[in-house]
Design a protein around this motif. Structure first.
Motif, short mmCIF file in Angstrom:
data_model
loop_
_atom_site.label_atom_id
_atom_site.label_comp_id
_atom_site.label_asym_id
_atom_site.label_seq_id
_atom_site.Cartn_x
_atom_site.Cartn_y
_atom_site.Cartn_z
N UNK A 29 0.83 -1.21 0.00
CA UNK A 29 0.00 0.00 0.00
C UNK A 29 0.86 1.26 0.00
N UNK A 30 1.85 1.30 0.88
CA UNK A 30 2.72 2.48 0.95
C UNK A 30 3.55 2.65 -0.32
N UNK A 31 4.12 1.56 -0.82
CA UNK A 31 4.96 1.64 -2.02
C UNK A 31 4.14 2.11 -3.21
N UNK A 32 2.93 1.62 -3.32
CA UNK A 32 2.09 2.03 -4.46
C UNK A 32 1.72 3.50 -4.34
N UNK A 33 1.41 3.95 -3.14
CA UNK A 33 1.07 5.36 -2.96
C UNK A 33 2.26 6.27 -3.22
N UNK A 34 3.45 5.88 -2.77
CA UNK A 34 4.65 6.70 -2.96
C UNK A 34 5.13 6.69 -4.41
N UNK A 35 4.99 5.56 -5.08
CA UNK A 35 5.49 5.37 -6.44
C UNK A 35 6.96 5.79 -6.57
N UNK A 36 7.74 5.40 -5.59
CA UNK A 36 9.18 5.64 -5.58
C UNK A 36 9.88 4.35 -5.98
N UNK A 37 10.71 4.38 -7.00
CA UNK A 37 11.43 3.16 -7.40
C UNK A 37 12.23 2.54 -6.26
N UNK A 38 12.85 3.38 -5.44
CA UNK A 38 13.65 2.86 -4.33
C UNK A 38 12.78 2.14 -3.30
N UNK A 39 11.66 2.74 -2.94
CA UNK A 39 10.78 2.13 -1.94
C UNK A 39 10.08 0.90 -2.50
N UNK A 40 9.76 0.94 -3.77
CA UNK A 40 9.15 -0.23 -4.42
C UNK A 40 10.13 -1.40 -4.41
N UNK A 41 11.39 -1.11 -4.68
CA UNK A 41 12.41 -2.17 -4.68
C UNK A 41 12.59 -2.75 -3.28
N UNK A 42 12.56 -1.91 -2.25
CA UNK A 42 12.66 -2.41 -0.88
C UNK A 42 11.49 -3.31 -0.52
N UNK A 43 10.29 -2.88 -0.90
CA UNK A 43 9.09 -3.68 -0.61
C UNK A 43 9.15 -5.02 -1.33
N UNK A 44 9.54 -5.00 -2.59
CA UNK A 44 9.62 -6.25 -3.36
C UNK A 44 10.69 -7.17 -2.80
N UNK A 45 11.81 -6.61 -2.39
CA UNK A 45 12.88 -7.42 -1.80
C UNK A 45 12.40 -8.09 -0.51
N UNK A 46 11.70 -7.35 0.34
CA UNK A 46 11.17 -7.90 1.59
C UNK A 46 10.19 -9.04 1.30
N UNK A 47 9.28 -8.80 0.36
CA UNK A 47 8.28 -9.81 0.01
C UNK A 47 8.95 -11.05 -0.57
N UNK A 48 9.93 -10.86 -1.42
CA UNK A 48 10.65 -11.98 -2.03
C UNK A 48 11.50 -12.73 -1.02
N UNK A 49 12.26 -12.00 -0.23
CA UNK A 49 13.16 -12.60 0.76
C UNK A 49 12.40 -13.48 1.75
N UNK A 50 11.21 -13.01 2.13
CA UNK A 50 10.43 -13.73 3.13
C UNK A 50 9.36 -14.64 2.52
N UNK A 51 9.43 -14.82 1.20
CA UNK A 51 8.53 -15.74 0.48
C UNK A 51 7.06 -15.47 0.79
N UNK A 52 6.67 -14.22 0.71
CA UNK A 52 5.29 -13.83 1.00
C UNK A 52 4.38 -13.87 -0.22
N UNK A 53 4.96 -14.18 -1.37
CA UNK A 53 4.16 -14.23 -2.61
C UNK A 53 3.00 -15.20 -2.53
N UNK A 54 3.22 -16.38 -1.94
CA UNK A 54 2.15 -17.36 -1.82
C UNK A 54 1.03 -16.87 -0.91
N UNK A 55 1.39 -16.19 0.18
CA UNK A 55 0.37 -15.63 1.05
C UNK A 55 -0.46 -14.58 0.31
N UNK A 56 0.23 -13.76 -0.46
CA UNK A 56 -0.46 -12.72 -1.22
C UNK A 56 -1.37 -13.35 -2.28
N UNK A 57 -0.88 -14.40 -2.95
CA UNK A 57 -1.70 -15.08 -3.96
C UNK A 57 -3.00 -15.62 -3.38
#
Length: 100
Positions: A29-57
């Protein structure tokens, strides 16, 4: 923090949370609202590192849509269409439309 518009501070705090669907929701939510490439990359890294994609799916359509947006936003290369490119002209996202 989000309600007060302190999205950067909210992201910084959430990155310290235990990995969960709630943390992913806040980051997306925050990354989408900010639309900052740096913050989007941090969010994606966190989601990927912690394997949250399946939870989101398995969660809501909105979270899946936000994750798809985040993945597209962080990709190198051109945007998918002219409407996306025109929308990005309000910010500096380095986005170029594809020729079809």
């Amino acid at each position: 923090m989000m309600a007060r518009g302190e999205l950067q501070a909210a992201i910084d705090l959430v990155l310290k949370f235990e990995p969960s669907l709630h943390a992913a929701y806040l980051l997306l939510t925050c990354a989408r609202d900010l639309q900052s490439p740096q913050q989007a990359a941090l969010a994606l890294e966190y989601i990927s590192t912690h394997h949250l994609g399946n939870l989101i799916d398995g969660a809501s359509a909105r979270l899946r849509d936000d994750l798809a947006w985040l993945e597209q936003f962080t990709q190198d290369g051109p945007c998918l269409d002219w409407r996306t490119w025109l929308g990005a002209q309000g910010g500096d996202h380095g986005c170029r439309p594809r020729n079809h």
